[in-house]
Design a protein around this motif. Sequence first.
Motif, mmCIF file in Angstrom:
data_model
loop_
_atom_site.group_PDB
_atom_site.id
_atom_site.type_symbol
_atom_site.label_atom_id
_atom_site.label_comp_id
_atom_site.label_asym_id
_atom_site.label_seq_id
_atom_site.Cartn_x
_atom_site.Cartn_y
_atom_site.Cartn_z
ATOM 1 N N LYS A 243 55.268 49.427 35.678
ATOM 2 C CA LYS A 243 54.719 49.246 34.704
ATOM 3 C C LYS A 243 56.039 48.371 34.261
ATOM 4 O O LYS A 243 56.951 48.294 34.227
ATOM 5 C CB LYS A 243 54.873 50.361 33.085
ATOM 6 N N GLY A 244 56.050 46.767 34.279
ATOM 7 C CA GLY A 244 56.409 45.779 33.967
ATOM 8 C C GLY A 244 56.291 45.078 35.178
ATOM 9 O O GLY A 244 57.103 44.086 35.010
ATOM 10 N N SER A 245 55.688 45.511 36.528
ATOM 11 C CA SER A 245 56.615 44.327 37.257
ATOM 12 C C SER A 245 55.101 43.127 36.649
ATOM 13 O O SER A 245 53.478 43.596 36.755
ATOM 14 C CB SER A 245 56.012 45.514 39.267
ATOM 15 N N THR A 246 55.035 42.166 37.317
ATOM 16 C CA THR A 246 55.126 41.320 37.512
ATOM 17 C C THR A 246 54.582 40.372 38.300
ATOM 18 O O THR A 246 55.212 39.097 38.922
ATOM 19 C CB THR A 246 54.677 40.416 36.459
ATOM 20 N N GLN A 247 54.027 40.222 40.000
ATOM 21 C CA GLN A 247 53.692 39.455 41.182
ATOM 22 C C GLN A 247 52.189 39.332 41.634
ATOM 23 O O GLN A 247 51.574 40.368 41.070
ATOM 24 C CB GLN A 247 54.634 39.952 42.134
ATOM 25 N N TRP A 248 52.242 39.068 43.350
ATOM 26 C CA TRP A 248 50.718 39.009 43.834
ATOM 27 C C TRP A 248 50.968 40.774 44.022
ATOM 28 O O TRP A 248 49.287 41.111 44.205
ATOM 29 C CB TRP A 248 51.067 37.818 44.366
ATOM 30 N N ALA A 249 51.573 41.044 44.419
ATOM 31 C CA ALA A 249 51.517 42.396 44.466
ATOM 32 C C ALA A 249 50.467 43.300 43.697
ATOM 33 O O ALA A 249 49.735 44.696 43.908
ATOM 34 C CB ALA A 249 52.445 43.479 44.818
ATOM 35 N N VAL A 250 50.617 43.380 41.980
ATOM 36 C CA VAL A 250 50.219 43.535 41.394
ATOM 37 C C VAL A 250 48.727 43.063 41.039
ATOM 38 O O VAL A 250 47.608 44.339 41.054
ATOM 39 C CB VAL A 250 50.838 43.654 40.125
ATOM 40 N N VAL A 251 48.097 41.918 41.614
ATOM 41 C CA VAL A 251 47.079 41.248 41.247
ATOM 42 C C VAL A 251 46.405 41.961 42.476
ATOM 43 O O VAL A 251 44.889 42.894 42.613
ATOM 44 C CB VAL A 251 46.884 39.725 41.587
ATOM 45 N N GLU A 252 46.817 42.399 43.838
ATOM 46 C CA GLU A 252 46.523 43.565 44.579
ATOM 47 C C GLU A 252 45.896 44.465 45.163
ATOM 48 O O GLU A 252 44.791 44.882 45.054
ATOM 49 C CB GLU A 252 46.979 42.732 46.166
ATOM 50 N N ALA A 253 47.317 45.202 43.629
ATOM 51 C CA ALA A 253 46.618 46.285 43.880
ATOM 52 C C ALA A 253 45.382 46.836 42.577
ATOM 53 O O ALA A 253 44.575 47.576 42.581
ATOM 54 C CB ALA A 253 47.518 47.395 43.059
ATOM 55 N N GLN A 254 45.642 45.848 41.513
ATOM 56 C CA GLN A 254 43.894 45.777 40.224
ATOM 57 C C GLN A 254 42.720 45.897 40.988
ATOM 58 O O GLN A 254 42.316 46.019 41.475
ATOM 59 C CB GLN A 254 44.789 44.481 39.872
ATOM 60 N N CYS A 255 42.935 44.419 42.060
ATOM 61 C CA CYS A 255 41.771 44.681 42.569
ATOM 62 C C CYS A 255 40.906 45.441 43.511
ATOM 63 O O CYS A 255 40.154 45.761 43.460
ATOM 64 C CB CYS A 255 41.822 43.546 44.069
ATOM 65 N N LEU A 256 41.767 46.254 44.327
ATOM 66 C CA LEU A 256 41.905 47.240 44.936
ATOM 67 C C LEU A 256 41.350 48.595 43.675
ATOM 68 O O LEU A 256 40.534 49.694 44.150
ATOM 69 C CB LEU A 256 42.851 47.710 45.795
ATOM 70 N N LEU A 257 42.250 48.582 42.833
ATOM 71 C CA LEU A 257 41.638 49.785 41.917
ATOM 72 C C LEU A 257 40.525 49.848 41.927
ATOM 73 O O LEU A 257 39.147 50.181 41.273
ATOM 74 C CB LEU A 257 43.263 49.829 41.242
ATOM 75 N N ARG A 258 39.904 48.127 41.026
ATOM 76 C CA ARG A 258 38.976 48.207 40.967
ATOM 77 C C ARG A 258 37.432 48.500 41.544
ATOM 78 O O ARG A 258 36.677 48.898 41.508
ATOM 79 C CB ARG A 258 38.571 46.985 40.491
ATOM 80 N N HIS A 259 38.312 48.056 42.642
ATOM 81 C CA HIS A 259 37.216 48.566 44.425
ATOM 82 C C HIS A 259 37.034 49.365 44.434
ATOM 83 O O HIS A 259 35.427 50.664 44.652
ATOM 84 C CB HIS A 259 37.988 47.900 45.374
ATOM 85 N N HIS A 260 37.795 50.633 44.076
ATOM 86 C CA HIS A 260 37.135 52.093 44.301
ATOM 87 C C HIS A 260 37.049 52.852 42.948
ATOM 88 O O HIS A 260 36.847 54.056 42.761
ATOM 89 C CB HIS A 260 38.920 53.228 44.815
ATOM 90 N N GLY A 261 36.701 51.953 42.027
ATOM 91 C CA GLY A 261 36.624 52.788 40.647
ATOM 92 C C GLY A 261 37.536 53.325 39.721
ATOM 93 O O GLY A 261 36.799 53.661 38.379
ATOM 94 N N PHE A 262 38.188 52.301 39.789
ATOM 95 C CA PHE A 262 39.180 52.865 38.018
ATOM 96 C C PHE A 262 39.992 50.917 38.179
ATOM 97 O O PHE A 262 40.619 51.440 38.143
ATOM 98 C CB PHE A 262 40.363 53.498 38.871
ATOM 99 N N PRO A 263 38.886 51.135 37.234
ATOM 100 C CA PRO A 263 39.333 49.445 36.697
ATOM 101 C C PRO A 263 40.548 49.700 36.099
ATOM 102 O O PRO A 263 40.639 50.626 35.273
ATOM 103 C CB PRO A 263 38.182 49.091 35.631
ATOM 104 N N PRO A 264 41.334 48.099 35.696
ATOM 105 C CA PRO A 264 42.493 48.145 35.085
ATOM 106 C C PRO A 264 42.477 47.172 34.048
ATOM 107 O O PRO A 264 43.348 46.624 33.775
ATOM 108 C CB PRO A 264 43.948 48.215 36.850
ATOM 109 N N GLY A 265 41.020 47.027 33.709
ATOM 110 C CA GLY A 265 41.370 45.955 32.761
ATOM 111 C C GLY A 265 41.259 44.475 34.167
ATOM 112 O O GLY A 265 41.134 44.310 34.448
ATOM 113 N N LEU A 266 41.937 43.388 33.501
ATOM 114 C CA LEU A 266 42.494 41.962 34.414
ATOM 115 C C LEU A 266 42.444 42.419 35.230
ATOM 116 O O LEU A 266 43.773 43.418 35.847
ATOM 117 C CB LEU A 266 42.709 41.206 33.010
ATOM 118 N N ALA A 267 42.413 41.701 36.543
ATOM 119 C CA ALA A 267 43.881 41.270 37.605
ATOM 120 C C ALA A 267 44.380 40.490 37.404
ATOM 121 O O ALA A 267 44.019 39.026 38.078
ATOM 122 C CB ALA A 267 42.752 41.611 39.252
#
Length: 304
Positions: A243-267
């Motif tokens: 929580k609080g991290s802001t970087q490309w790795a966060v976008v990557e994790a958000q996309c993969l979370l969404r792909h696995h059915g755990f929506p994080p909101g906006l990527a």
Amino acid sequence: MWGDMSPWKQLPDALDPRARHLVVQLRRLKDHRGLSLQALASRTGYSRSSWDRYLNGRVLPPQQAVVAFARACDADAERLLALHELAVAATDGTKGAVRGKGPGRPRNPEPAGQAGTAGQIERAERAVRAGAALKPGVPEGEPGNGDGRSGLRPWVIASVAAAVTVLTVLTALLVITPGHGGEEHGGEAQGGHVATADSAATDPEQQPFVFRPGKDHPCPVHRDDDGLLYAGYSKTRTALIGKGSTQWAVVEAQCLLRHHGFPPGLADGIFGSRTERAVKRLQRDAHLVVDGVVGEDTWGVLRK
């Protein structure tokens, strides 16, 4: 040893993202080594109650405590010191976590802000990755090892300064380069093509991440030749983000979370409460430690 290994308390909401980032890394390293607060106290010379305050975001640890912590956990002291420098600058003169009494207090800290926070953390970590880790055998009196003469080694400071210059040049190029003016309208650039993950972050380690409120990056998740899933923003399988991290790795994790059915909101690249809840749901489903922090084990599940 395991008497105080219960789930962590939630960090204060008012804690600056840079201070939060430091605390998240310290927590993760402590848990990875399986150390109790008492064991940490005996290895570092700082009391159990002091580490309780440090690791719950009430007080920032002093530099010497960070160096001692790195030795106790066999961790990269230079990286932790760089994060500590940013955390001190973030909380100096604010009502966030109270700064611990330690040397190396920076003057004229940079103003807080989402884009500034992301750039500062990324520049510091990138500068540290360019050099060798601080060895546990280096005496306390060596510069950059918590003796009070310098918060960071001179070459680290020079590297950070160089990174700032590169960031400024890249930002200017983004402003004047045709084809970047249509990002706010469904990803359509002036040339008529649609921006993709590859065009946004062809090499995330070389392009600085800039947070844009409301920006939902596309998530073209695919399985690469190595059999693992990627969204095109980061190849990491070990980066610690919380929580609080802001970087490309966060976008990557958000996309993969969404792909696995755990929506994080906006990527959008900012690790907020919704992303943290999605990570915890995935960790619970995969029978991992439920701490809301993406590390090596959680990346392993996301990449499958």
